[in-house]
Design an enzyme around this catalytic site. Structure first.
Site, mmCIF file in Angstrom:
data_model
loop_
_atom_site.group_PDB
_atom_site.id
_atom_site.type_symbol
_atom_site.label_atom_id
_atom_site.label_comp_id
_atom_site.label_asym_id
_atom_site.label_seq_id
_atom_site.Cartn_x
_atom_site.Cartn_y
_atom_site.Cartn_z
ATOM 1 N N ASP A 125 0.790 -1.232 0.113
ATOM 2 C CA ASP A 125 0.206 -0.044 0.084
ATOM 3 C C ASP A 125 0.914 1.221 0.148
ATOM 4 O OD1 ASP A 125 -2.601 -1.363 -0.200
ATOM 5 O OD2 ASP A 125 -2.891 -1.327 1.962
ATOM 6 N N ARG A 154 0.173 -1.992 7.614
ATOM 7 C CA ARG A 154 0.873 -0.690 6.990
ATOM 8 C C ARG A 154 1.742 0.262 7.865
ATOM 9 N NH1 ARG A 154 -3.067 3.159 3.605
ATOM 10 N NH2 ARG A 154 -1.074 3.682 2.973
ATOM 11 N N ARG A 179 -10.130 5.549 10.848
ATOM 12 C CA ARG A 179 -8.600 5.189 10.859
ATOM 13 C C ARG A 179 -7.741 5.990 11.676
ATOM 14 N NH1 ARG A 179 -6.476 2.612 6.236
ATOM 15 N NH2 ARG A 179 -7.725 1.034 5.499
ATOM 16 N N HIS A 234 -11.618 7.142 4.797
ATOM 17 C CA HIS A 234 -10.770 8.449 5.009
ATOM 18 C C HIS A 234 -11.308 9.508 4.351
ATOM 19 C CE1 HIS A 234 -6.377 6.200 4.784
ATOM 20 N NE2 HIS A 234 -6.796 6.568 6.114
ATOM 21 N N CYS A 281 -5.183 9.652 -2.999
ATOM 22 C CA CYS A 281 -4.695 8.666 -2.052
ATOM 23 C C CYS A 281 -3.151 8.265 -2.780
ATOM 24 C CB CYS A 281 -5.320 7.224 -2.344
ATOM 25 S SG CYS A 281 -6.841 7.251 -1.083
#
Length: 274
Positions: A70, A95, A144, A173, A267
């Site tokens: 990612d 992550r 998140r 997000h 992103c």
């Protein structure tokens, strides 16, 4: 009649999708049974990079690392305002190691870095509007980023932070549900936010461009704008029409392969604000 929109040169950080795949599912868009064409992902990412360069912006690259699929979603690694970097601390262990890679980049380039104590996912959940109400940070929470990180970011960056609760896990997000169109105005999808957050946004941004469900599901709000040119997912034709009606110039980019990971244009793009 809309006033002419003036672009402002930006500096961006991107990370090539050399190791991109969907090997785990940490958002509703990820499906480990759906194959990823990495070669196509790289080709589409280069199309995004060339679009940004073609608009006159500066693009830096973060070196991708194996085992971190990612990393291509470079916006999540930090949030930069006025030359100060507020670092990320990822929620999911898959992550976590990305944060160190981002910090190494900023340290190497001499950017002042504030290490976070609270869980936050960088520009994925923070947006800065320098001309809105004297300079305002919009911050998402609910999936998140922890609410406590908003206060931490305010102390680190010296800008007022407005907390906005996200309520739909598909918009996990802030940057999937809201985007700055210029230094003082935004586009957003109201149902992604709590009723109270919707009221706050309506008060702060009465001239905002409102997206519909089709726009939002096409990742049409996961866009990057320089004030005039709005780079957005080519699937989001309705959103392109809306920003054009508001006086902006849409720049569609094909990024369908990276959408399989739950992200699109924004992103993949972190803005470095000196």
């Amino acid at each position: 009649m809309n006033q002419p929109r003036i672009p402002r040169k930006r500096t961006y950080l991107l990370c090539p999708p050399e190791y991109f795949t969907v090997e785990y599912a940490i958002n509703p868009w990820m499906d480990t049974d759906t194959p990823v064409d990495r070669e196509l992902a790289v080709k589409q990412w280069h199309g995004l990079r060339e679009a940004l360069l073609g608009l006159g912006h500066t693009v830096h690259e973060l070196h991708p690392e194996p085992g971190l699929p990612d990393m291509v979603y470079a916006a999540n690694g930090a949030f930069v305002v006025d030359g100060t970097v507020y670092g990320a601390r990822f929620r999911h262990p898959q992550r976590t190691a990305e944060a160190a890679a981002h910090r190494a980049f900023y340290d190497e380039h001499g950017w002042p870095f504030v290490a976070p104590a609270e869980i936050n996912e960088g520009e994925g959940d923070f947006a800065y509007l320098p001309a809105a109400h004297g300079g305002l940070i919009l911050a998402g929470y609910g999936f998140r980023t922890e609410l406590a990180a908003h206060a931490e970011a305010q102390e680190a960056l010296g800008r007022p932070v407005v907390s906005l609760r996200l309520v739909d896990p598909r918009f996990y997000h802030l940057d999937t549900a809201l985007a700055p169109l210029d230094d003082g105005n935004i586009a957003y999808f109201p149902p992604a936010f709590s009723v109270a957050a919707q009221r706050v946004l309506a008060q702060l941004f009465p001239d905002a461009v409102l997206a519909d469900e089709v726009d939002a599901f096409a990742f049409g709000l996961n866009l990057v704008s320089d004030g005039r040119h709005v780079v957005l997912n080519s699937e989001a034709s309705g959103m392109a029409a809306k920003v054009a009606a508001a006086g902006h110039l849409p720049v569609p980019v094909e990024l369908a392969e990276l959408k399989k990971g739950g992200g699109s244009i924004k992103c993949c793009v972190a803005e470095l604000r000196a």
